[in-house]
Design a protein around this motif. Structure first.
Motif, mmCIF file in Angstrom:
data_model
loop_
_atom_site.group_PDB
_atom_site.id
_atom_site.type_symbol
_atom_site.label_atom_id
_atom_site.label_comp_id
_atom_site.label_asym_id
_atom_site.label_seq_id
_atom_site.Cartn_x
_atom_site.Cartn_y
_atom_site.Cartn_z
ATOM 1 N N ALA A 193 55.791 55.153 28.426
ATOM 2 C CA ALA A 193 56.845 55.647 27.646
ATOM 3 C C ALA A 193 56.215 56.055 26.191
ATOM 4 C CB ALA A 193 57.676 54.350 27.485
ATOM 5 N N GLY A 194 56.758 57.571 26.176
ATOM 6 C CA GLY A 194 56.516 58.158 24.870
ATOM 7 C C GLY A 194 55.141 58.760 24.570
ATOM 8 N N GLY A 195 54.497 58.805 25.840
ATOM 9 C CA GLY A 195 53.197 59.459 25.533
ATOM 10 C C GLY A 195 52.185 59.299 26.898
ATOM 11 N N THR A 196 50.729 59.105 26.612
ATOM 12 C CA THR A 196 49.986 58.950 27.497
ATOM 13 C C THR A 196 48.916 57.918 27.322
ATOM 14 O OG1 THR A 196 48.415 60.731 27.123
ATOM 15 C CG2 THR A 196 50.249 61.172 28.559
ATOM 16 N N MET A 197 48.402 57.467 28.148
ATOM 17 C CA MET A 197 47.177 56.421 27.926
ATOM 18 C C MET A 197 45.881 56.651 28.913
ATOM 19 S SD MET A 197 48.492 52.638 29.577
ATOM 20 C CE MET A 197 47.143 51.905 29.128
ATOM 21 N N SER A 198 44.939 56.516 28.717
ATOM 22 C CA SER A 198 43.773 56.558 29.603
ATOM 23 C C SER A 198 43.463 55.208 30.224
ATOM 24 C CB SER A 198 42.455 57.070 28.836
ATOM 25 O OG SER A 198 42.484 58.399 28.095
ATOM 26 N N VAL A 199 43.445 55.287 31.786
ATOM 27 C CA VAL A 199 43.350 54.334 32.409
ATOM 28 C C VAL A 199 42.310 54.567 33.570
ATOM 29 C CG1 VAL A 199 44.312 52.724 34.233
ATOM 30 C CG2 VAL A 199 45.609 53.550 32.108
ATOM 31 N N ARG A 200 41.171 53.653 33.621
ATOM 32 C CA ARG A 200 40.404 54.045 34.731
ATOM 33 C C ARG A 200 39.899 52.840 35.478
ATOM 34 N NH1 ARG A 200 33.956 54.266 34.362
ATOM 35 N NH2 ARG A 200 34.530 53.629 32.242
ATOM 36 N N LEU A 201 40.327 52.765 36.552
ATOM 37 C CA LEU A 201 39.959 51.632 37.449
ATOM 38 C C LEU A 201 38.411 51.410 38.110
ATOM 39 C CD1 LEU A 201 43.421 51.270 39.487
ATOM 40 C CD2 LEU A 201 42.729 49.953 37.605
ATOM 41 N N ILE A 202 37.967 50.508 38.174
ATOM 42 C CA ILE A 202 36.441 50.286 38.438
ATOM 43 C C ILE A 202 36.346 49.139 39.561
ATOM 44 C CG2 ILE A 202 35.634 51.430 36.362
ATOM 45 C CD1 ILE A 202 35.016 48.537 35.515
ATOM 46 N N PRO A 203 35.528 49.325 40.473
ATOM 47 C CA PRO A 203 35.145 48.270 41.448
ATOM 48 C C PRO A 203 34.782 47.033 40.952
ATOM 49 C CG PRO A 203 33.341 49.955 41.453
ATOM 50 C CD PRO A 203 34.272 50.436 40.521
ATOM 51 N N VAL A 204 34.939 46.099 41.619
ATOM 52 C CA VAL A 204 34.695 44.504 41.366
ATOM 53 C C VAL A 204 33.859 44.168 42.528
ATOM 54 C CG1 VAL A 204 35.516 42.435 40.984
ATOM 55 C CG2 VAL A 204 36.846 44.194 39.855
ATOM 56 N N PHE A 205 32.827 43.476 42.046
ATOM 57 C CA PHE A 205 31.618 43.058 42.884
ATOM 58 C C PHE A 205 31.547 41.269 42.699
ATOM 59 C CE2 PHE A 205 30.486 47.277 42.154
ATOM 60 C CZ PHE A 205 30.445 47.785 43.516
ATOM 61 N N GLY A 206 30.878 40.601 43.603
ATOM 62 C CA GLY A 206 30.447 39.461 43.307
ATOM 63 C C GLY A 206 31.103 38.376 44.338
ATOM 64 N N ALA A 207 30.141 37.481 44.461
ATOM 65 C CA ALA A 207 30.166 36.458 45.279
ATOM 66 C C ALA A 207 29.067 35.143 44.951
ATOM 67 C CB ALA A 207 30.019 36.715 46.976
ATOM 68 N N PRO A 208 29.504 34.048 44.952
ATOM 69 C CA PRO A 208 28.769 32.747 44.558
ATOM 70 C C PRO A 208 27.346 32.727 45.360
ATOM 71 C CG PRO A 208 30.596 31.966 45.504
ATOM 72 C CD PRO A 208 30.848 33.134 45.312
ATOM 73 N N LEU A 209 26.121 32.578 44.594
ATOM 74 C CA LEU A 209 24.917 32.297 45.356
ATOM 75 C C LEU A 209 24.201 31.036 44.657
ATOM 76 C CD1 LEU A 209 23.296 35.980 45.140
ATOM 77 C CD2 LEU A 209 24.099 34.762 47.297
ATOM 78 N N PRO A 210 23.528 30.655 45.391
ATOM 79 C CA PRO A 210 22.695 29.194 44.473
ATOM 80 C C PRO A 210 22.189 29.619 43.152
ATOM 81 C CG PRO A 210 22.197 29.421 46.938
ATOM 82 C CD PRO A 210 22.923 30.730 46.468
ATOM 83 N N HIS A 211 21.756 28.668 42.360
ATOM 84 C CA HIS A 211 21.083 28.683 41.210
ATOM 85 C C HIS A 211 21.748 29.659 39.960
ATOM 86 C CE1 HIS A 211 18.214 26.127 43.114
ATOM 87 N NE2 HIS A 211 18.209 27.267 44.393
ATOM 88 N N GLY A 212 23.198 29.723 40.067
ATOM 89 C CA GLY A 212 23.880 30.547 39.081
ATOM 90 C C GLY A 212 23.787 31.820 39.455
ATOM 91 N N LEU A 213 23.419 32.619 40.319
ATOM 92 C CA LEU A 213 23.538 34.027 40.696
ATOM 93 C C LEU A 213 24.820 34.458 41.112
ATOM 94 C CD1 LEU A 213 19.775 34.441 42.023
ATOM 95 C CD2 LEU A 213 20.507 35.100 40.012
ATOM 96 N N VAL A 214 24.985 35.635 41.113
ATOM 97 C CA VAL A 214 26.087 36.308 41.760
ATOM 98 C C VAL A 214 25.706 37.509 42.410
ATOM 99 C CG1 VAL A 214 28.228 37.565 41.178
ATOM 100 C CG2 VAL A 214 27.440 35.705 39.450
ATOM 101 N N ALA A 215 26.033 37.493 43.958
ATOM 102 C CA ALA A 215 25.923 38.509 44.777
ATOM 103 C C ALA A 215 26.315 39.827 44.484
ATOM 104 C CB ALA A 215 26.169 38.178 46.105
ATOM 105 N N ASP A 216 25.707 40.864 44.645
ATOM 106 C CA ASP A 216 26.182 42.156 44.316
ATOM 107 C C ASP A 216 26.916 42.605 45.727
ATOM 108 O OD1 ASP A 216 26.757 44.820 43.114
ATOM 109 O OD2 ASP A 216 24.550 45.443 43.407
ATOM 110 N N VAL A 217 27.818 42.148 46.047
ATOM 111 C CA VAL A 217 28.698 42.578 47.100
ATOM 112 C C VAL A 217 30.293 42.999 46.918
ATOM 113 C CG1 VAL A 217 27.452 41.024 48.724
ATOM 114 C CG2 VAL A 217 29.692 40.205 47.579
ATOM 115 N N THR A 218 30.706 44.041 47.412
ATOM 116 C CA THR A 218 31.795 44.483 47.345
ATOM 117 C C THR A 218 33.193 43.649 47.548
ATOM 118 O OG1 THR A 218 30.932 46.821 47.917
ATOM 119 C CG2 THR A 218 33.373 46.527 47.629
ATOM 120 N N THR A 219 33.964 43.705 46.502
ATOM 121 C CA THR A 219 35.204 42.788 46.805
ATOM 122 C C THR A 219 36.371 43.971 46.964
ATOM 123 O OG1 THR A 219 36.147 42.637 44.408
ATOM 124 C CG2 THR A 219 34.546 41.228 45.459
ATOM 125 N N PRO A 220 37.560 43.742 47.327
ATOM 126 C CA PRO A 220 38.707 44.505 47.573
ATOM 127 C C PRO A 220 39.301 44.721 46.016
ATOM 128 C CG PRO A 220 39.268 42.485 48.459
ATOM 129 C CD PRO A 220 37.966 42.380 48.116
#
Length: 372
Positions: free
Chosen positions: A247-274
């Protein structure tokens, strides 16, 4: 690169003189530059005098930048250039120039006695031996080595990339290596590695260890990246996005992918999510979302949150970082120790990592977070 040939000594009845090992005596110099040259030209005979004019950069870090041992951020080079009253680009080197020679450039920064070429050679062979050992045992993962042997992934990487000679590792790390190779002591370890090398077992792994040519190429790429960042007014790449109506103008919006799944020892897996996340305005074109998965940094960053990772931006003290390990991403809070080194901290699991020793292409700043 110096190719150091075996000295013909017998190890376990095998002549080790028949194979050459590439040794890069300048592997610690990741970002050669003209800071020392320009500092002296500006009348600052000592770095400490210049450091007093740049309080934002701790002296130890400034020294590491000048010595080419760490990759500076664009804002750090701007501060140094301002103090010297020159342009930031005047601090950069052309490593492909005909008159550039890494040995000549590094000479003022070489401390102590000459390098022991046999120890440097053994560091390469040890790194190759550890790579071969892991390749031959699928169960010997990075996570398993950290869990069962107590060897942090960063130190594992430094050994496998021959970043330190054996004598510079502490007794605890040496004992881990004895256990990994199932030997009793250093004498047996050296004999075992020499036999593997003479048999040709290490030929492939040696080729995977960064050498002088790889270092030169990485230096070229890092200098080009910094040069590009210096050309931007704010040193932050601003992505091109399509406007979305409001309303009243424009805004810049960019959607980016989200990755992640839990791994042992505090790591986060580099796997695609929806899932998709909205990128902050300052996020670079390669930014992405990463699910925290667990509160590795404490209650301030809950496991249900999503952080925005910008691989085009290096972390800085006071912020958060993502470190790419072979098993996944590790989230860290960033600070400086009393020696001016940039450190990464995790509370679950509890650990400290010297980020200045990590390859810059494995480090990324966190530029935002989305809380549930």
């Amino acid at each position: 690169m110096t190719a150091v040939k075996g000295n013909g000594k017998q190890s376990g009845g095998v002549d080790t003189s028949v194979r050459e090992v590439p040794v890069d005596l300048y592997r610690c110099f990741v970002f050669p530059n003209r800071i020392r040259e320009q500092r002296r030209a500006a009348g600052h005979a000592k770095l400490l005098r210049l450091a007093t004019r740049i309080p934002e950069i701790p002296y130890i870090r400034l020294s590491k930048i000048e010595r080419g041992e760490v990759v500076p951020r664009a804002d750090e080079l701007r501060r140094i250039a301002t103090a010297l009253q020159i342009g930031p680009a005047d601090l950069l080197l052309d490593v492909d120039a005909p008159d550039y020679d890494i040995a000549t450039w590094a000479q003022p920064f070489i401390d102590g006695p000459p390098a022991d070429l046999e120890e440097e050679r053994f560091a390469v062979l040890l790194g190759a031996g550890l790579r071969a050992r892991r390749a031959g045992d699928p169960a010997l993962t990075i996570a398993a080595i950290e869990r069962d042997y107590g060897l942090p992934p960063v130190n594992l990487s430094r050994i496998e990339n021959a970043q330190k000679t054996f004598d510079r590792w502490n007794p605890a790390t040496r004992n881990v290596l004895f256990r990994l190779f199932d030997v009793a002591d250093e004498t047996e370890l050296r004999a075992h590695i020499a036999a593997l090398h003479a048999a040709g077992t290490l030929d492939g792994p040696i080729g995977a260890i960064p050498n002088a040519a790889v270092r030169h190429e990485r230096s070229r790429a890092r200098i080009a990246d910094i040069a590009a960042a210096l050309e931007a007014p704010d040193a932050v790449p601003v992505p091109s996005v399509a406007p979305a109506s409001i309303a009243g103008g424009t805004m810049s919006v960019r959607l980016i992918p989200v990755f992640g799944a839990p791994l042992p020892h505090g790591l986060v897996a580099d796997v695609t999510t929806p899932e998709k996340a909205e990128a902050p305005h300052a996020a670079g074109p390669n930014a992405f979302g990463l699910k925290v998965c667990r509160a590795t940094l404490g209650s301030g960053l809950p496991g249900q949150a999503v952080v925005i990772v910008d691989p085009d931006r290096l972390p800085s003290p006071g912020g958060l970082a993502a470190l790419r390990e072979d098993g996944g991403w590790r989230l860290l809070s960033v600070g400086s120790d009393r020696d001016g080194r940039m450190m990464g901290y995790s509370s679950n699991p509890e650990m400290e990592i010297v980020l200045d020793d990590c390859p810059p292409d494995r480090l990324a700043a966190l530029v935002g977070a989305i809380f549930p």
